[in-house]
Design an enzyme around this catalytic site. Structure first.
Site, PDB file in Angstrom:
ATOM      1  N   LYS A   1     -22.278 -15.781   6.123  1.00 38.39           N
ATOM      2  CA  LYS A   1     -22.547 -16.306   7.388  1.00 38.39           C
ATOM      3  C   LYS A   1     -22.721 -17.276   8.339  1.00 38.39           C
ATOM      4  CE  LYS A   1     -23.899 -11.785   8.768  1.00 38.39           C
ATOM      5  NZ  LYS A   1     -24.604 -11.574   7.372  1.00 38.39           N
TER       6      LYS A   1
ATOM      7  N   ARG B   1     -25.255  -5.604  16.007  1.00 40.25           N
ATOM      8  CA  ARG B   1     -25.960  -4.979  14.563  1.00 40.25           C
ATOM      9  C   ARG B   1     -25.880  -3.756  14.009  1.00 40.25           C
ATOM     10  NH1 ARG B   1     -28.351  -9.992  11.341  1.00 40.25           N
ATOM     11  NH2 ARG B   1     -29.109  -9.809   9.468  1.00 40.25           N
TER      12      ARG B   1
ATOM     13  N   ARG C   1     -30.903 -19.067  -2.610  1.00 39.59           N
ATOM     14  CA  ARG C   1     -30.833 -20.226  -1.429  1.00 39.59           C
ATOM     15  C   ARG C   1     -32.377 -20.863  -0.962  1.00 39.59           C
ATOM     16  NH1 ARG C   1     -28.491 -17.097   4.190  1.00 39.59           N
ATOM     17  NH2 ARG C   1     -30.131 -15.808   3.606  1.00 39.59           N
TER      18      ARG C   1
ATOM     19  N   ARG D   1     -36.855 -19.288   2.672  1.00 37.84           N
ATOM     20  CA  ARG D   1     -37.270 -17.976   3.349  1.00 37.84           C
ATOM     21  C   ARG D   1     -37.590 -16.951   2.696  1.00 37.84           C
ATOM     22  NH1 ARG D   1     -31.448 -16.837   6.728  1.00 37.84           N
ATOM     23  NH2 ARG D   1     -32.805 -14.399   7.053  1.00 37.84           N
TER      24      ARG D   1
ATOM     25  N   ARG E   1     -32.271  -5.908   2.639  1.00 37.91           N
ATOM     26  CA  ARG E   1     -32.116  -6.326   3.861  1.00 37.91           C
ATOM     27  C   ARG E   1     -30.516  -6.194   3.146  1.00 37.91           C
ATOM     28  NH1 ARG E   1     -32.204 -12.206   3.135  1.00 37.91           N
ATOM     29  NH2 ARG E   1     -31.241 -12.514   5.124  1.00 37.91           N
TER      30      ARG E   1
HETATM   31  P1  AMP Z   1     -29.831 -13.168   9.007  1.00 40.68           P
HETATM   32  O1  AMP Z   1     -30.519 -14.672   9.675  1.00 40.68           O
HETATM   33  O2  AMP Z   1     -29.290 -13.132  10.568  1.00 40.68           O
HETATM   34  O3  AMP Z   1     -30.449 -12.308   8.025  1.00 40.68           O
HETATM   35  O4  AMP Z   1     -31.821 -12.478  10.068  1.00 40.68           O
HETATM   36  C1  AMP Z   1     -32.567 -12.607   9.297  1.00 40.68           C
HETATM   37  C2  AMP Z   1     -33.861 -10.891   9.839  1.00 40.68           C
HETATM   38  O5  AMP Z   1     -33.664 -10.735  11.882  1.00 40.68           O
HETATM   39  C3  AMP Z   1     -32.904  -9.890   9.690  1.00 40.68           C
HETATM   40  O6  AMP Z   1     -33.397  -9.279   8.417  1.00 40.68           O
HETATM   41  C4  AMP Z   1     -33.587  -9.121  10.980  1.00 40.68           C
HETATM   42  O7  AMP Z   1     -35.025  -8.533   9.856  1.00 40.68           O
HETATM   43  C5  AMP Z   1     -33.435 -10.300  11.824  1.00 40.68           C
HETATM   44  N1  AMP Z   1     -32.557  -9.857  12.442  1.00 40.68           N
HETATM   45  C6  AMP Z   1     -31.211 -10.947  13.816  1.00 40.68           C
HETATM   46  N2  AMP Z   1     -30.348 -10.286  14.120  1.00 40.68           N
HETATM   47  C7  AMP Z   1     -30.847  -8.983  14.174  1.00 40.68           C
HETATM   48  C8  AMP Z   1     -29.956  -8.622  14.956  1.00 40.68           C
HETATM   49  N3  AMP Z   1     -29.248  -8.157  15.408  1.00 40.68           N
HETATM   50  N4  AMP Z   1     -30.495  -6.940  14.847  1.00 40.68           N
HETATM   51  C9  AMP Z   1     -31.958  -6.285  14.168  1.00 40.68           C
HETATM   52  N5  AMP Z   1     -32.796  -7.406  13.849  1.00 40.68           N
HETATM   53  C10 AMP Z   1     -32.212  -8.622  14.102  1.00 40.68           C
END
Ligand code: AMP
Length: 238
Positions: free
Chosen positions: A13, A88, A127, A160, A171
């Protein structure tokens, strides 16, 4: 144009949203990036979010929603946005729809990127991200010219903390339980497009651009237009 890129962790994404931003001239908003910045800067929000992120769980709705809507309704996104990672949960989706409607906006299209779980796990655990500019690499498929260093800015590449195998599995499970139900909502609203997230990065971008082309051309009802290679939404969602 307000676009949402939705899909499991590791599907690409972030990479694709950045490419859509370039192609469409619409800003890209990643709540994951915003939250990581809060954590790095040690803000109150960052402190509240860090443990959830470290475990691979979602950050509570009220924290994320306020942060995300502040940006989406702000001046930088007034002409539209490519959303990556928000909403989400059903509560976040409801809050987004309400906030957009209050400003005469609605999600133009929701692009569901998907790939098999095996592929996602491999992408997540391989990654590596640049600590400086945030560019993304992969141990197998996108190696930097100098091992461990970013091609663009030369900073060190890091994994990360939530890309380890165990947290990546959490996740993916969290996505299936809390985010996947949103697909039915967007299907019912008639804005959902299925896009295959496998294969070459450029080919995936072309599929996404094909899906949004009718909207970019000012046609707000993709179902009326013909000839565009958008993938039909799976009937199992109805
Ligand atoms: P991402 O980089 O989008 O994979 O997000 C990394 C982490 O940030 C996720 O595993 C969640 O812990 C948190 N996170 C990001 N976006 C959201 C969201 N919309 N709602 C809740 N947690 C979020």
């Amino acid at each position: 144009m307000d676009l949402l890129l939705i899909g499991p962790p590791g599907v690409g994404k972030g990479t694709q949203a950045a490419r859509l931003r370039q192609a469409l001239g619409v800003p890209h908003l990643s709540t994951g990036d915003l939250l990581r910045r809060h954590v790095a800067e040690g803000t109150r929000l960052g402190a509240a979010a860090a443990a959830h992120m470290q475990r691979g769980d979602l950050v509570p709705d009220e924290l994320v929603t306020e942060m995300a809507l502040g940006q989406i309704l702000g001046p930088s996104c007034a002409a539209g946005v490519v959303l990556d990672g928000f909403p989400r949960t059903p509560a976040q989706a409801e809050a987004l729809d309400t906030a957009l409607a209050a400003h005469g906006r609605r999600l133009t299209a929701v692009l569901h990127l998907n790939a098999p779980a095996r592929t996602l796990l491999r992408r997540l655990t391989g990654r590596r991200t640049c600590g400086g500019c945030g560019d993304s690499y992969h141990l197998d498929t996108r190696k930097p010219r100098t091992p461990g260093r970013c091609d663009s800015c030369g900073q060190r590449l890091v994994q990360r903390t939530d890309d380890t195998a165990e947290t990546a599995r959490t996740r993916l499970a969290v996505h299936a339980r809390q985010t996947q139900p949103l697909l039915a909502r967007y299907h019912q609203a008639g804005v959902l497009h299925e896009v295959d997230g496998c294969g070459d990065v450029g080919a995936i971008t072309r599929r996404l651009l094909a899906a949004v082309a009718p909207y970019a051309a000012g046609d707000q009802d993709a179902s009326r237009s013909t000839g565009w290679p958008t993938s039909p939404v799976r009937s199992s969602l109805s």
